[in-house]
Structures are given as structure tokens and as C-alpha cells.
Design a protein around this motif. Structure first.
Motif, short mmCIF file in Angstrom:
data_model
loop_
_atom_site.label_atom_id
_atom_site.label_comp_id
_atom_site.label_asym_id
_atom_site.label_seq_id
_atom_site.Cartn_x
_atom_site.Cartn_y
_atom_site.Cartn_z
N THR A 95 0.81 -1.20 0.00
CA THR A 95 0.00 0.00 0.00
C THR A 95 0.86 1.26 0.00
O THR A 95 0.34 2.36 -0.01
CB THR A 95 -0.90 0.04 1.25
OG1 THR A 95 -0.06 -0.04 2.40
CG2 THR A 95 -1.88 -1.11 1.25
N ASP A 96 2.17 1.08 0.01
CA ASP A 96 3.06 2.24 0.11
C ASP A 96 2.93 3.12 -1.13
O ASP A 96 3.17 2.69 -2.24
CB ASP A 96 4.50 1.77 0.27
CG ASP A 96 5.40 2.86 0.81
OD1 ASP A 96 5.06 4.04 0.63
OD2 ASP A 96 6.43 2.52 1.41
N ALA A 97 2.52 4.37 -0.91
CA ALA A 97 2.31 5.28 -2.03
C ALA A 97 3.47 6.27 -2.16
O ALA A 97 3.43 7.17 -2.97
CB ALA A 97 1.00 6.03 -1.86
N HIS A 98 4.50 6.11 -1.34
CA HIS A 98 5.59 7.08 -1.34
C HIS A 98 6.63 6.72 -2.38
O HIS A 98 7.46 5.84 -2.15
CB HIS A 98 6.22 7.15 0.05
CG HIS A 98 5.26 7.63 1.09
ND1 HIS A 98 4.29 6.82 1.61
CD2 HIS A 98 5.09 8.84 1.66
CE1 HIS A 98 3.58 7.52 2.49
NE2 HIS A 98 4.05 8.75 2.53
N THR A 99 6.56 7.39 -3.52
CA THR A 99 7.48 7.07 -4.59
C THR A 99 8.77 7.88 -4.49
O THR A 99 9.61 7.78 -5.36
CB THR A 99 6.84 7.34 -5.96
OG1 THR A 99 6.45 8.71 -6.02
CG2 THR A 99 5.63 6.46 -6.20
N ASP A 140 11.77 7.08 -7.01
CA ASP A 140 11.95 8.13 -8.00
C ASP A 140 13.33 8.76 -7.89
O ASP A 140 13.94 9.09 -8.91
CB ASP A 140 10.87 9.21 -7.85
CG ASP A 140 9.50 8.74 -8.34
OD1 ASP A 140 9.48 7.77 -9.13
OD2 ASP A 140 8.49 9.32 -7.94
N ASN A 169 14.35 8.10 -11.47
CA ASN A 169 14.05 9.23 -12.36
C ASN A 169 15.33 9.90 -12.85
O ASN A 169 16.29 10.01 -12.10
CB ASN A 169 13.23 10.30 -11.62
CG ASN A 169 11.74 10.03 -11.71
OD1 ASN A 169 11.32 9.16 -12.45
ND2 ASN A 169 10.97 10.79 -10.96
N LYS A 215 15.93 12.83 -13.02
CA LYS A 215 16.26 13.91 -12.11
C LYS A 215 17.19 13.50 -10.98
O LYS A 215 18.02 14.28 -10.54
CB LYS A 215 14.97 14.49 -11.49
CG LYS A 215 14.31 15.51 -12.38
CD LYS A 215 15.16 16.76 -12.51
CE LYS A 215 14.56 17.69 -13.57
NZ LYS A 215 15.53 18.73 -13.96
N ALA A 221 3.80 3.54 -7.80
CA ALA A 221 3.36 3.24 -6.44
C ALA A 221 2.29 2.16 -6.38
O ALA A 221 1.57 1.94 -7.36
CB ALA A 221 2.83 4.50 -5.77
N GLN A 222 2.19 1.54 -5.22
CA GLN A 222 1.11 0.62 -4.91
C GLN A 222 0.99 -0.51 -5.93
O GLN A 222 -0.09 -0.86 -6.38
CB GLN A 222 -0.20 1.39 -4.74
CG GLN A 222 -0.07 2.40 -3.61
CD GLN A 222 -1.31 3.23 -3.37
OE1 GLN A 222 -2.13 3.38 -4.26
NE2 GLN A 222 -1.44 3.77 -2.18
N VAL A 250 6.86 3.43 4.11
CA VAL A 250 5.95 3.29 5.24
C VAL A 250 6.36 2.10 6.10
O VAL A 250 6.60 1.01 5.61
CB VAL A 250 4.50 3.09 4.76
CG1 VAL A 250 3.59 2.73 5.91
CG2 VAL A 250 4.02 4.38 4.09
N GLN A 290 4.83 1.52 9.34
CA GLN A 290 3.88 1.21 10.42
C GLN A 290 3.64 -0.29 10.47
O GLN A 290 3.47 -0.92 9.43
CB GLN A 290 2.57 1.96 10.20
CG GLN A 290 2.61 3.36 10.76
CD GLN A 290 1.27 4.04 10.73
OE1 GLN A 290 0.28 3.46 10.30
NE2 GLN A 290 1.24 5.28 11.16
N ARG A 310 14.24 3.01 6.73
CA ARG A 310 14.14 2.30 8.00
C ARG A 310 14.63 0.86 7.96
O ARG A 310 14.34 0.08 8.85
CB ARG A 310 12.68 2.33 8.48
CG ARG A 310 12.23 3.67 9.00
CD ARG A 310 12.70 3.88 10.44
NE ARG A 310 12.54 5.27 10.81
CZ ARG A 310 13.43 6.21 10.53
NH1 ARG A 310 14.54 5.91 9.88
NH2 ARG A 310 13.20 7.46 10.88
N ARG A 349 19.09 4.84 4.23
CA ARG A 349 18.98 6.30 4.04
C ARG A 349 20.21 6.86 3.34
O ARG A 349 21.32 6.44 3.58
CB ARG A 349 18.84 6.92 5.43
CG ARG A 349 19.02 8.41 5.51
CD ARG A 349 18.82 8.89 6.94
NE ARG A 349 17.47 8.58 7.40
CZ ARG A 349 16.39 9.27 7.03
NH1 ARG A 349 16.50 10.28 6.21
NH2 ARG A 349 15.21 8.92 7.47
#
Lengths: 265, 521
Positions: free
Chosen positions: A130-134, A138, A142, A144, A165-166, A190, A192, A225, A242
Motif C-alpha cells: 500500500t506504500d504510495a511514497h514514490t 523516483d 528518475n 532527475k 506506487a502501490q 511506510v 507502520q 528504516r 537512508r
């Protein structure tokens, strides 16, 4: 950790000029000074300040100086504490995953792929579950890129498919098959309920099930993480934490898929 | 235009005209198509509520049943109310339950049956529309009673625990600490659910599910806070993703005050089909217009994937498109929280002056829109001390350029979901800057022909060039080619496409009719 895993890790090299045992540095060698901040779920009273100092003492700070206490909301107080800790760290006993491959520039990466693989190296990337954090994927893929470094799409000899994502695990496996992926990059932000760990295990299991060992793409996960030493536990080839840059990932791909393999053969 | 940037009014008018030209074909597309979510929103206005034992809402079951029998292109209202008459029912939810059990067949009514079904449908849906109207009157009354925030920008703060019962005390604490607007972030992944979950929810991932009951609970809690604090505390959620029209409808029914509602966000960042998005968006904006809800657009997101200097003009283009689509759907300028963000790499020389130029450009282009000013995220690192400084500069730009809504930046962005103390430190930062420099926008006049004026005019020029290029092809192909935020999104791909249908000749949607006409019955 198994002895095999442990032997895969490199202890910090302790040279003759290196300090072997270290403690925090405030403004004088060996003073052991640290600064921490925290909130206690009590109103701001004299007793609350005492509790903050006692907590700091229990954390090994002695003496602990309470420099700031401020009530926040109803029944909470925020503290800043400076103080001296008596803990020591033996650098020889510190285990981390050191970079075990040479860092190459984009030109060198392209040259190695072109000369030795003689086809484009196919990379498939996605955020799974469900992680939508691209943001992470990216930054690596990408054009960039990040921090002034161009992403993998910029490398002429890499064929990059960014699924975004997702993406479900079956979709990812299918895309990897379709694109004849040499490597699969998965980003997980994510965390959690340890979602990043569950998702990664599910992903590696699906690839193990879908493809025989020799045909499986290199499985790489990244995210802020992850513990970089958990590769075996998660069933992946490499974990990036990271601050990883596209250049590091590209260099690793070349190392793992081309240079180290050819040397062994 | 007599502003601080000496923008050429001819160019500004030209930019708006080009945005209209690029947007018009998309509006035509939206007017000639419907989606499953638009139809479900119609049924929600008609009073269908609740979910089956598996948690699938009755509106989903009912729309699915109608689509299976007669397709989507006629609209579900006429077939549903025709079936109501045949079954002798007065409760639409009961019909949904029977349809889900397979005991009702749907047909497209003709002749007198069609007239009767349409009349009944309009009557039923208009009750929902009048409820939205009553909520708006209620808001106006409460704002009058408790008052608006004393300062601009309004201070906008995010709450996101996953548990609505944890969110409530946190939101109330945030309001007490100075927040004027509370946004409850949705659970990750909700945007791709093709249904709206039901009831109060206690677990979500990095956010709390948006449900009608959660909306109600939080609004009631903030009403208590408004009374206590003597200022009306606004509530924000998201009309985005596959259920955009339903979210807008539920927001209208439960008196939410702001909704995130971007024209292209779902396409670019969630890979939702472009046509689905534009159809859903038009309906949702019509509802927002009616409900007196302020929309927040999502231009800040482009800058998180693309470079904030090189791609600054794409923000301007998107703002102009969002404005066009919003006006077309009936939203007034005061309802346009057009988005932009402080995302330039702090290592870039003169980054602060560039930020000032971009923020002022948005302010001058849209003088009557509140504008939503978004804090740094991309260049926030684990260095929380530097992060706090960056947030201070962000706050300073916000007040110097007269932004309407300021989303409070957290120094722990990219580290953890905000702790209680993080939020307190962030609000302290905002209070200091607004207290120390709240009137600075009066004195801040960039030098004529100087760096800031030149930069703003250059971005406007680049925006015009891009709009000219889009005009030559079309907005849909520009999106397909990756013009915005680098993502390439073709019109025949993406999630939710199967829930889109072209209108049949007899397409009937009483909610759209009531919204277009501004009628109450």
C-alpha cells in the motif's frame, strides 16, 4: 545472526592512528557530553523536572543538566537535557555493512555494461504494497535523481521500468518477467506495523516461487528504516538505507551482475 | 495589473486564455462521461448508506447490480427509481440490499415509467442536496458566531494516527496550540480503494481512513473546540483517488470545510486513469462549489519529483488549469486554495529569493484566491536543526507574500510522523515568524527590474510557452508525454478505467442537474 552472516560483515578497520575506544565529544576530548530532548506525559511542575533529570540519570547521563522545560498541551512537558554519559564504544566491536564494490561514474557503468554484458541491463522498480511514497524509488530511477546525481534512467546502457506506487507483488513479478529484469528495485517508506518488512518478505518469496535460482533477478530493497544487515532474513540480495544515491545503486548492479560474476567464472 | 512584479497584463490574460483552450476539451469529455463513483455519489445523496457484512458499501452493491443489468451509460438513477416503483419500496438502501441478494432486476425505463422514475429520483436526490445546503448555512452561522482566525495565513496542521479516537484529542490539542485548520491525513492506499469504508475506524497506515462517520466525529469535536477557543476551526480531508465524487459528497453532508482536490494529482501520482479523474473531478468540484468548501490543489507535489527551479513554470501552468476547471465547475475565487511549495534545494544560490519570486508570482496571478503554501519536504533530512531553520524561512516567505493557508512544516519531516513536541516546536516557529514579521508584506516591494521581478516574469514566460505547446496538441497528450512531474500517463491506461462510461442519449443524473441549475428541488 549466523556466523556466516557475521563473516559477511566487515568490522571497522582499526588502524594505528585510529581511536579504538570513543565517547561523545562536547568541547573537550573525553568529556562524554550529549544532548537529548523528550516529552513526559505530566504537567510542568518541579517534580516533573526532577523526573526528567532522573530519566536522564537512568539513561547514563551523570551529571544531567536540565536546560529547558516547557509545558505543551494539557498535561505534557517537553525537556532538553545536556549531560555527560559514561558509556564507551570500542570501534573494533562495531559491525556495519561497508561498501564492498567500487564506486563507478555513469560513463564507467555504461562502458562495463556495453563491453561485458553486450546488451542493456534491465532494471524494474516499484513501491509495493500500500506504500504510495514514490520519493525513494523516483530519486534512484528518475532522470532527475537526487542530490545532483542523475537517476538510473539517465544511464544509456540501463533499461529502466518504473512501475510507480502501490504495485502488487504479482504485478511486479510479471513485469520483471516481461522486461527480463536483471534487477528488481523495491522502495519501502511506510513502516507502520513493520509493513516494509512484511512486504519485502512477501516479494522475495514470490520471486523464489516464480523463478528458479539461476533465473531470478537480483532483488534489492531500499528505504530509510531498513537494517542493511537483514538481507538473509528478508530474502533479498541487497538492502540500501537512508542517503543512498543512484550512483551507488548503479555501481552495485554492475558489481553484482557483471564484474564479480565474470571474475568467478 | 498593478502589482509588485510588474507582470504584463496582456501576458497574464493570454495565459488564462491558453489554459481555457487546453482545458475545454477535457471539460467536454467530463460532460459526456460518467463513472461508477459519480453514480455512487448520486445514490449517497439519495440517502443510501451503510455496508454489507463484508464492509462493501450498499452504494457499491447497488451500482454494480445496475451496471450488470443495463450498463453504466444511462446513469443509475432512472433504473434504480424505476425498480423502486416496481418493487413498491420507499427506502433505496433496502433496494440495494435486495439487489445485492440478486432478487431485483434493473431496466432502463421508457415513456411514462421513465418520467415517474426521474421525478422520484430528483425528489430523493434533492433531499441530499438540501442537506448540503443546510450544512453550508450552518458553517456560515458558526463562522459568524465564533469568528475566523485573526491572522492570515491560516495555520494548517496535519493529524495522522490511524485511529480516529486518537486523532480527536490530537486535533483538539493542535487547535488549542494555534491551528486554524486541521487536516486528517488518509490511510496510505485509500486513494486506490474503489469504495469508501464505513464507520469509525481505528487502524490505518500512516493515516486514518476517510469515512462518513470519521468525518462526523471529527467535525463534532472541532465544533466543541471552536466554541472553547472562540474561533471556527476548519476541517480538511481528501477528495481524491477513485472515490473523489463520493468524498466530496460526504464532505458536503458532514460540513467539512476544505478538501484536497487537484485536477491531475491522481493521474500523475496514483496512476489513476486520466478520463476517470477528470470526470470525477468535475462532479466533485460542483459539489464543493455548492457546499462552500475551499479546495486545495496539489501543485506542491510536482516539485517533490521534479526540480523546483527548472520546473517552477509547471506549477504555474497547473494552477492556471486548476483555476479554469474550478471556475468552470462553479467554484468562486475564495474557494481556490491553489497549491505551491517551498521545495528549492537550499544549496542553490539565492534559493530564498527564488522562493520569494515564485510565491509572489502565484499571489499576483491569483489575487483573490487564498493560496495554499506548502513546506519543504524534499530537502528535509534527518538534520532536524537545519530543518527547523528551513521551516522558519518557509514561514517568512509565507507571510512576506501574503499566502492564505500555511501548512505547518515539521522539522522531523522524512524522519518520523510528527511527535507532540515536533508539532509544538513547529507552531512556535510559525508564531514567532508571524508575530515578528506579520505585516512585512506591506513593506516588501521587490526592486523594479531586480532579481525577483526578473525571475517571476521568466517563470510566467516559461509557463506561457508550455501552455502554447499543450494548446497545439491537447492536455491529455501532454499528460501522456510526461509534461507534469515527469510521470507519463496515457489516457487509455491507469487504474479505474473500467468504471468509466460514455453517456447514452438518455443519460440521467439528477444530482448533476440540480448542481448545474443551482436548484433545490
Amino acid at each position: 545472526m549466523s556466523s556466516e552472516e557475521r563473516s559477511a560483515l566487515h568490522g571497522h578497520p582499526v588502524g594505528p592512528g585510529d581511536k579504538r575506544v570513543v565517547r561523545p565529544y562536547g568541547d573537550t576530548s573525553g568529556d562524554g557530553m550529549v544532548q537529548i530532548s523528550f516529552t513526559l506525559p505530566v504537567p510542568h511542575t518541579k517534580r516533573a523536572e526532577g523526573a526528567a533529570v532522573q530519566l536522564a540519570n537512568k539513561m547514563g547521563m551523570d551529571p544531567a543538566m536540565l536546560v529547558h522545560a516547557k509545558p505543551i498541551g494539557d498535561g505534557f512537558t517537553f525537556f532538553v537535557v545536556y549531560g555527560r554519559v559514561n558509556h564507551l564504544v570500542d570501534m573494533a566491536e562495531v559491525h556495519v555493512v561497508e561498501r564492498d564494490y567500487p564506486l563507478l561514474g555513469a560513463k564507467e557503468v555504461n562502458a562495463v555494461v556495453k563491453q561485458r554484458l553486450r546488451r542493456k541491463l534491465s532494471v524494474v522498480g516499484a513501491c509495493i504494497g500500500t506504500d504510495a511514497h514514490t520519493v525513494g524509488i523516483d530519486a534512484i530511477l528518475n532522470v532527475k535523481g537526487i542530490a545532483g546525481e542523475k537517476g538510473l534512467e539517465y544511464y544509456r546502457e540501463l533499461k529502466v521500468t518504473n512501475l510507480g506506487a502501490q504495485v502488487s507483488v504479482p504485478e511486479l513479478v510479471e513485469a520483471a518477467r516481461l522486461e527480463r529484469a536483471d534487477a528488481v528495485l523495491v522502495s519501502q517508506v511506510v513502516t507502520q506495523r513493520d509493513a516494509h518488512l512484511h512486504n519485502t518478505r512477501e516479494m522475495s518469496a514470490a520471486f523464489r516461487e516464480a523463478m528458479p535460482a539461476g533465473r531470478r533477478p537480483l532483488l534489492i530493497v531500499g528505504g530509510p528504516r531498513f537494517d542493511e544487515t537483514m538481507t538473509a532474513e528478508l530474502g533479498v540480495d541487497r538492502i540500501f538505507g537512508r542517503g543512498t544515491t543512484p550512483g551507488e545503486v548503479a555501481s552495485y548492479l554492475v558489481h553484482a551482475l557483471i564484474t564479480s560474476r565474470k571474475q568467478k567464472a | 495589473m498593478t502589482g509588485k512584479l510588474d507582470l504584463d497584463p496582456v501576458l497574464v490574460a493570454r495565459a488564462r486564455e491558453l489554459a481555457r483552450r487546453a482545458g475545454q476539451p477535457v471539460v467536454d469529455l467530463a460532460r459526456s462521461h460518467t463513472t461508477v463513483s459519480v453514480e455512487r455519489a448520486v445514490l449517497r445523496l439519495a440517502g443510501v448508506s451503510g455496508a454489507d457484512p463484508d464492509g462493501i458499501p450498499w452504494v457499491n452493491r447497488l451500482v454494480d447490480a445496475v451496471v450488470a443489468d443495463v450498463g453504466l451509460g444511462h446513469g443509475v438513477a432512472a433504473p434504480v427509481f424505476d425498480a423502486m416503483a416496481r418493487e413498491g419500496l420507499t427506502d433505496v438502501t433496502l433496494l440495494a440490499q435486495k439487489a445485492a441478494a440478486g432478487s431485483v432486476r434493473f431496466a432502463v425505463p421508457a415513456g411514462r415509467a421513465a418520467t415517474a422514475a426521474r421525478r422520484a429520483a430528483r425528489k430523493s436526490v434533492s433531499a441530499g442536496i438540501r442537506q448540503v445546503d443546510r450544512r453550508r448555512v450552518e458553517r456560515d452561522r458558526l463562522v459568524k458566531r465564533y469568528g475566523d482566525p485573526k491572522q492570515r495565513p491560516w495555520i494548517y496542521l496535519i493529524v495522522a494516527t490511524g485511529d480516529i479516537y486518537e486523532d480527536i484529542p490530537q486535533a483538539q490539542a493542535a487547535a488549542r496550540a494555534g491551528a486554524d485548520v486541521i487536516a486528517v491525513i488518509r490511510s496510505t492506499g485509500q486513494s486506490l480503494l474503489d469504495y469508501v469504508p464505513e464507520g469509525a475506524t481505528r487502524e490505518g497506515f500512516a493515516g486514518t481512513y476517510a469515512t462518513q462517520e470519521n468525518f462526523r466525529l471529527m467535525r463534532a469535536a472541532l465544533d466543541t473546540s471552536s466554541k472553547e477557543l472562540g474561533r471556527y476551526v476548519r476541517l480538511t480531508n481528501y477528495a481524491s483517488g477513485l472515490c473523489m465524487p463520493e468524498m466530496a459528497t460526504l464532505a458536503g453532508l458532514e460540513r467539512l470545510d476544505m478538501m484536497l482536490n487537484d485536477s491531475m494529482y491522481g493521474i500523475l501520482f496514483r496512476d489513476i486513469n486520466p478520463i476517470r479523474t477528470f470526470v470525477d473531478q468535475r462532479f466533485s468540484r460542483q459539489v464543493h462549489a455548492r457546499a462552500g468548501i475551499i479546495i486545495n490543489t496539489g501543485e506542491d507535489n510536482y516539485l517533490t519529483t521534479a526540480d523546483a527551479v527548472d520546473e517552477a513554470h509547471t506549477v504555474t501552468v497547473s494552477q492556471l488549469l486548476n483555476e479554469y476547471f474550478a471556475h468552470e465547475a462553479g467554484l468562486a475565487d475564495w474557494q481556490l486554495g491553489l497549491g505551491h511549495a517551498f521545495e528549492i534545494n537550499p544549496e542553490v544560490p539565492e534559493s530564498f529569493r527564488l522562493e520569494l519570486a515564485h510565491a509572489l508570482l502565484a499571489r499576483e496571478l491569483f489575487p483573490d484566491a487564498p493560496l495554499k503554501w506548502m513546506p519543504p519536504t524534499k530537502h528535509m533530512t534527518g538534520d532536524v536543526f537545519r530543518g527547523n531553520l528551513l521551516d522558519g524561512f518557509f514561514n517568512l516567505v509565507g507571510t512576506m507574500t501574503g499566502q492564505g493557508i500555511l501548512l505547518v512544516g515539521m522539522m522531523t519531516e522524512a524522519v518520523v510522523t510528527p511527535w507532540l513536541s515536533d508539532r509544538d516546536i513547529a507552531l512556535q516557529n510559525v508564531r514567532y515568524v508571524l508575530g515578528a514579521a506579520g505585516g512585512l508584506h506591506e513593506d516588501f516591494v521587490p526592486a523594479p527590474g531586480g532579481f525577483i521581478q526578473q525571475r517571476a516574469n521568466r517563470v510566467l514566460g516559461e509557463a506561457l510557452d508550455l501552455l502554447e505547446r499543450i494548446g497545439d496538441q491537447s492536455l491529455l497528450s501532454a499528460i501522456a508525454e510526461g509534461t507534469f512531474g515527469i510521470m507519463k500517463r496515457p489516457a487509455d491506461r491507469g487504474k479505474g478505467l473500467s468504471g468509466v462510461a460514455r453517456h447514452e442519449a438518455d443519460y440521467f443524473n439528477p444530482a448533476s442537474d440540480l448542481l448545474e441549475e443551482g436548484a433545490t428541488r
